[in-house]
Design a protein around this motif. Structure first.
Motif, PDB file in Angstrom:
ATOM      1  N   MET A   1       0.833  -1.181   0.000  1.00  0.00           N
ATOM      2  CA  MET A   1       0.000   0.000   0.000  1.00  0.00           C
ATOM      3  C   MET A   1       0.877   1.244   0.000  1.00  0.00           C
ATOM      4  N   ARG A   2       0.338   2.275  -0.631  1.00  0.00           N
ATOM      5  CA  ARG A   2       0.994   3.584  -0.642  1.00  0.00           C
ATOM      6  C   ARG A   2      -0.049   4.638  -0.274  1.00  0.00           C
ATOM      7  N   TYR A   3       0.417   5.714   0.344  1.00  0.00           N
ATOM      8  CA  TYR A   3      -0.481   6.716   0.900  1.00  0.00           C
ATOM      9  C   TYR A   3      -0.086   8.114   0.423  1.00  0.00           C
ATOM     10  N   VAL A   4      -1.090   8.911   0.102  1.00  0.00           N
ATOM     11  CA  VAL A   4      -0.853  10.307  -0.258  1.00  0.00           C
ATOM     12  C   VAL A   4      -1.820  11.173   0.532  1.00  0.00           C
ATOM     13  N   GLU A   5      -1.252  12.054   1.357  1.00  0.00           N
ATOM     14  CA  GLU A   5      -2.042  13.080   2.023  1.00  0.00           C
ATOM     15  C   GLU A   5      -2.069  14.270   1.072  1.00  0.00           C
ATOM     16  N   LEU A   6      -3.234  14.571   0.562  1.00  0.00           N
ATOM     17  CA  LEU A   6      -3.414  15.649  -0.411  1.00  0.00           C
ATOM     18  C   LEU A   6      -4.161  16.785   0.273  1.00  0.00           C
ATOM     19  N   ARG A   7      -3.484  17.912   0.468  1.00  0.00           N
ATOM     20  CA  ARG A   7      -4.062  19.050   1.184  1.00  0.00           C
ATOM     21  C   ARG A   7      -4.146  20.285   0.301  1.00  0.00           C
ATOM     22  N   ARG A   8      -5.135  21.098   0.614  1.00  0.00           N
ATOM     23  CA  ARG A   8      -5.232  22.426   0.013  1.00  0.00           C
ATOM     24  C   ARG A   8      -4.396  23.378   0.868  1.00  0.00           C
ATOM     25  N   HIS A   9      -3.731  24.328   0.242  1.00  0.00           N
ATOM     26  CA  HIS A   9      -2.955  25.309   1.011  1.00  0.00           C
ATOM     27  C   HIS A   9      -3.885  26.115   1.917  1.00  0.00           C
ATOM     28  N   THR A  10      -3.309  26.696   2.942  1.00  0.00           N
ATOM     29  CA  THR A  10      -4.072  27.518   3.877  1.00  0.00           C
ATOM     30  C   THR A  10      -4.264  28.922   3.303  1.00  0.00           C
ATOM     31  N   ASP A  11      -4.822  29.831   4.104  1.00  0.00           N
ATOM     32  CA  ASP A  11      -5.208  31.165   3.644  1.00  0.00           C
ATOM     33  C   ASP A  11      -4.035  31.912   3.006  1.00  0.00           C
TER      34      ASP A  11
ATOM     35  N   LEU B   1      -0.443  15.764  11.248  1.00  0.00           N
ATOM     36  CA  LEU B   1       0.476  15.099  10.325  1.00  0.00           C
ATOM     37  C   LEU B   1       0.666  13.637  10.724  1.00  0.00           C
ATOM     38  N   HIS B   2       1.122  12.861   9.750  1.00  0.00           N
ATOM     39  CA  HIS B   2       1.366  11.426   9.962  1.00  0.00           C
ATOM     40  C   HIS B   2       2.733  11.034   9.404  1.00  0.00           C
ATOM     41  N   PRO B   3       3.819  11.646   9.938  1.00  0.00           N
ATOM     42  CA  PRO B   3       5.150  11.324   9.410  1.00  0.00           C
ATOM     43  C   PRO B   3       5.565   9.911   9.790  1.00  0.00           C
ATOM     44  N   PRO B   4       6.621   9.415   9.176  1.00  0.00           N
ATOM     45  CA  PRO B   4       7.503  10.113   8.238  1.00  0.00           C
ATOM     46  C   PRO B   4       6.939  10.094   6.820  1.00  0.00           C
ATOM     47  N   TYR B   5       7.424  11.035   6.026  1.00  0.00           N
ATOM     48  CA  TYR B   5       7.030  11.161   4.627  1.00  0.00           C
ATOM     49  C   TYR B   5       8.204  10.824   3.728  1.00  0.00           C
ATOM     50  N   ALA B   6       7.913  10.047   2.702  1.00  0.00           N
ATOM     51  CA  ALA B   6       8.935   9.716   1.714  1.00  0.00           C
ATOM     52  C   ALA B   6       9.041  10.803   0.658  1.00  0.00           C
ATOM     53  N   ALA B   7       8.009  11.649   0.565  1.00  0.00           N
ATOM     54  CA  ALA B   7       8.015  12.714  -0.440  1.00  0.00           C
ATOM     55  C   ALA B   7       7.170  13.885   0.037  1.00  0.00           C
ATOM     56  N   PHE B   8       7.657  15.081  -0.261  1.00  0.00           N
ATOM     57  CA  PHE B   8       6.922  16.324  -0.070  1.00  0.00           C
ATOM     58  C   PHE B   8       6.764  16.915  -1.457  1.00  0.00           C
ATOM     59  N   VAL B   9       5.511  17.149  -1.900  1.00  0.00           N
ATOM     60  CA  VAL B   9       5.265  17.544  -3.286  1.00  0.00           C
ATOM     61  C   VAL B   9       4.402  18.790  -3.327  1.00  0.00           C
TER      62      VAL B   9
ATOM     63  N   PRO C   1       7.758   4.055  -2.671  1.00  0.00           N
ATOM     64  CA  PRO C   1       7.942   2.625  -2.371  1.00  0.00           C
ATOM     65  C   PRO C   1       6.732   2.103  -1.596  1.00  0.00           C
ATOM     66  N   ASP C   2       6.560   0.807  -1.595  1.00  0.00           N
ATOM     67  CA  ASP C   2       5.459   0.190  -0.870  1.00  0.00           C
ATOM     68  C   ASP C   2       5.516   0.589   0.600  1.00  0.00           C
ATOM     69  N   GLY C   3       4.372   0.952   1.151  1.00  0.00           N
ATOM     70  CA  GLY C   3       4.275   1.331   2.553  1.00  0.00           C
ATOM     71  C   GLY C   3       4.589   2.790   2.830  1.00  0.00           C
ATOM     72  N   ALA C   4       5.001   3.537   1.822  1.00  0.00           N
ATOM     73  CA  ALA C   4       5.432   4.924   2.026  1.00  0.00           C
ATOM     74  C   ALA C   4       4.264   5.901   1.917  1.00  0.00           C
ATOM     75  N   ARG C   5       4.542   7.103   2.380  1.00  0.00           N
ATOM     76  CA  ARG C   5       3.544   8.171   2.432  1.00  0.00           C
ATOM     77  C   ARG C   5       4.137   9.444   1.844  1.00  0.00           C
ATOM     78  N   ALA C   6       3.309  10.157   1.067  1.00  0.00           N
ATOM     79  CA  ALA C   6       3.689  11.464   0.520  1.00  0.00           C
ATOM     80  C   ALA C   6       2.747  12.520   1.072  1.00  0.00           C
ATOM     81  N   LEU C   7       3.257  13.728   1.192  1.00  0.00           N
ATOM     82  CA  LEU C   7       2.454  14.882   1.569  1.00  0.00           C
ATOM     83  C   LEU C   7       2.462  15.829   0.374  1.00  0.00           C
ATOM     84  N   VAL C   8       1.283  16.101  -0.169  1.00  0.00           N
ATOM     85  CA  VAL C   8       1.126  16.930  -1.361  1.00  0.00           C
ATOM     86  C   VAL C   8       0.265  18.130  -0.996  1.00  0.00           C
TER      87      VAL C   8
END
Length: 173
Positions: free
Chosen positions: A1-11, A33-41, A123-130
């Motif tokens: 499994m792979r995870y992406v936290e997709l957020r809208r920017h703040t004000d 937040l749910h670190p660690p993150y393998a990518a910040f996008v 990678p499998d099991g990793a998380r990104a923050l976008v």
């Protein structure tokens, strides 16, 4: 499994976060937040990158690189604004589809393809923050997962979970 936290920017004011936007990003960093993150996008917009810098610091990953995925930013942002305006306050991408079906179909596919590249780079099991924008974040979810999500308020987000090529979408907030 792979995870992406997709957020809208703040004000923001123009392409920079306001002081309230900075404070809201710092609160998200402390509490949601749910670190660690393998990518910040980032989409490449200064306001999205600025928020990611705040969140990266809060995650304790100051040395991690922020990458830019310009494909997560629509080349027809004015058209999205017009479709949203015509669809009415609080309209989701399905309501915008009724106003401009070609826009939603084409751009959702393009934005979804860019989001798929982010997922497939993990990678499998990793998380990104976008961090991106609304309604293009919602359109990317539609294009990738085939799901309509409610319009995201400033700082809000969804969690995309990829499991063997299938996608689930959950609220982050």
């Amino acid at each position: 499994m792979r995870y992406v936290e997709l957020r809208r920017h703040t004000d923001n004011d123009g392409d920079a976060l306001t002081s309230d936007g900075v404070a809201a990003a710092e609160a998200i960093g402390r509490d949601r937040l749910h670190p660690p993150y393998a990518a910040f996008v980032s989409t490449g917009a200064a306001r999205a990158t600025q928020m990611l810098e705040i969140l990266r610091r809060a995650a304790g990953q100051d040395d991690a690189r922020i990458t830019v995925a310009t494909g997560l930013r629509s080349s027809v942002e004015d058209r999205w604004r017009e479709a949203a305006r015509a669809a009415g306050k609080g309209a989701d991408v399905e309501a915008m589809r009724a106003v401009d079906p070609e826009l939603v179909e084409r751009d959702s596919w393009l934005l979804g393809a860019a989001l798929r590249q982010v997922v497939e780079s993990l990678p499998d099991g990793a998380r990104a923050l976008v961090v991106g924008h609304s309604p293009t974040n919602e359109a990317a979810v539609l294009g990738l997962a085939g799901r309509v999500v409610r319009p995201l308020g400033k700082g809000e987000g969804v969690l995309l979970i990829e499991d063997d090529g299938r996608y689930r979408v959950e609220s982050l907030d």
